[in-house]
Design an enzyme around this catalytic site. Structure first.
Site, short mmCIF file in Angstrom:
data_model
loop_
_atom_site.label_atom_id
_atom_site.label_comp_id
_atom_site.label_asym_id
_atom_site.label_seq_id
_atom_site.Cartn_x
_atom_site.Cartn_y
_atom_site.Cartn_z
N GLU A 123 -1.49 -18.60 14.91
CA GLU A 123 -1.11 -19.99 14.62
C GLU A 123 -0.41 -20.11 13.28
OE1 GLU A 123 -4.19 -22.72 17.09
OE2 GLU A 123 -5.12 -21.37 15.62
N GLU A 143 -9.00 -17.48 22.06
CA GLU A 143 -10.07 -18.48 21.94
C GLU A 143 -10.83 -18.70 23.25
OE1 GLU A 143 -7.51 -19.33 18.38
OE2 GLU A 143 -7.21 -18.66 20.43
#
Length: 272
Positions: A123, A143
């Site tokens: 990210e 995730e």
């Protein structure tokens, strides 16, 4: 007698180092013992470094990397979170995770990815303008394997920066891709041998820094639709992102995923 000198040195040094290289600011996340994971100190200091570069006319490009040669950034510091620590910037929470994912600076940012960039590490790369990666680097949003979501912009920025079905496969499987594959998909700009990574990123930064700074910064603002330090086009995306993050993070599965990982067993999902 226990030797505490190394741990004391780790605790006393800044989590983020800054070094001026002419018109380039080299910023290093310096927590190799934690795979350069993001805690509150990293978020505050990295955000401050970006603010410095964005407000100092002598600084024209930021190069961001991680200490060591194994991990660029392992994402959020789960140990810090487990202790109840806040991993967001101490004062400027609007800058978001790592002090950067919602910190819309005009100065160009080059990520020099020196190893694994998983979860929040990817990210951070997605929030950068250019990415140069070592040939052993990997990228991914794992995730879902832990009952979580990529809530620092990854869930909507990855589909923007990759072909839709490739991004969906990465997010829904949680499987990483190599630097070579990321380059083939145009997710990153260059893949170089690990020993030349920093030099390559700095060389690219110097090419940019040689150009007219106001024109470079205006070009970035136009490309990203940055207005007064914000990106209005992302407001609705962040709203959906935050709602879904709360729903998932407060679920039983969100507790089960990290627990199963710590206990080295397969998670038992309950979808609640």
């Amino acid at each position: 007698m226990t030797d505490t000198s190394s741990s004391s040195a780790t605790e006393s040094r800044p989590a983020v180092r800054r070094e001026r290289r002419g018109n380039v600011l080299l910023v290093t996340i310096d927590r190799p013992e934690a795979r350069n994971a993001v805690n509150g100190e990293v978020s505050t200091q990295l955000g401050d470094a970006l603010h410095e570069a964005d407000t100092d006319p002598e600084l024209r490009v930021v190069v961001l990397t991680g200490a060591g040669d194994q991990s660029f950034c392992a994402g959020a510091d789960l140990k810090a979170i487990s202790r109840g620590e806040d991993i967001f910037p101490a004062e400027n929470r609007q800058w978001g995770f790592a002090g950067m994912v919602q910190h819309f600076v005009s100065v160009p940012v080059i990520a020099a990815v020196n190893g694994t960039a998983l979860g929040g590490g990817t990210e951070i790369a997605l929030a950068s303008d250019l990415v140069v990666a070592a040939d052993h680097a990997t990228f991914g949003l794992p995730e879902v394997k832990r009952g979580l979501v990529a809530a620092a912009g990854g869930a909507f920025r990855l589909p923007e920066q990759l072909p839709h079905r490739i991004a969906m496969e990465m997010m829904l499987t949680g499987e990483p891709i190599s630097a070579r594959r990321a380059h083939e998909l145009h997710l990153i700009n260059r893949v170089v041998p690990a020993e030349t990574l920093l030099d390559s990123a700095l060389e690219l930064a110097e090419v940019i820094a040689a150009n007219a700074p106001l024109a470079v910064q205006a070009s970035k603002r136009i490309a990203l639709s940055i207005q007064d330090g914000a990106r209005p086009g992302e407001v609705d995306k962040w709203r959906v992102n935050d709602t879904e993050m709360i729903n998932v993070m407060t679920s039983e599965d969100a507790m089960e995923g990290p627990r199963a990982f710590a206990e080295k067993r397969a998670p038992v999902w309950k979808a609640r």
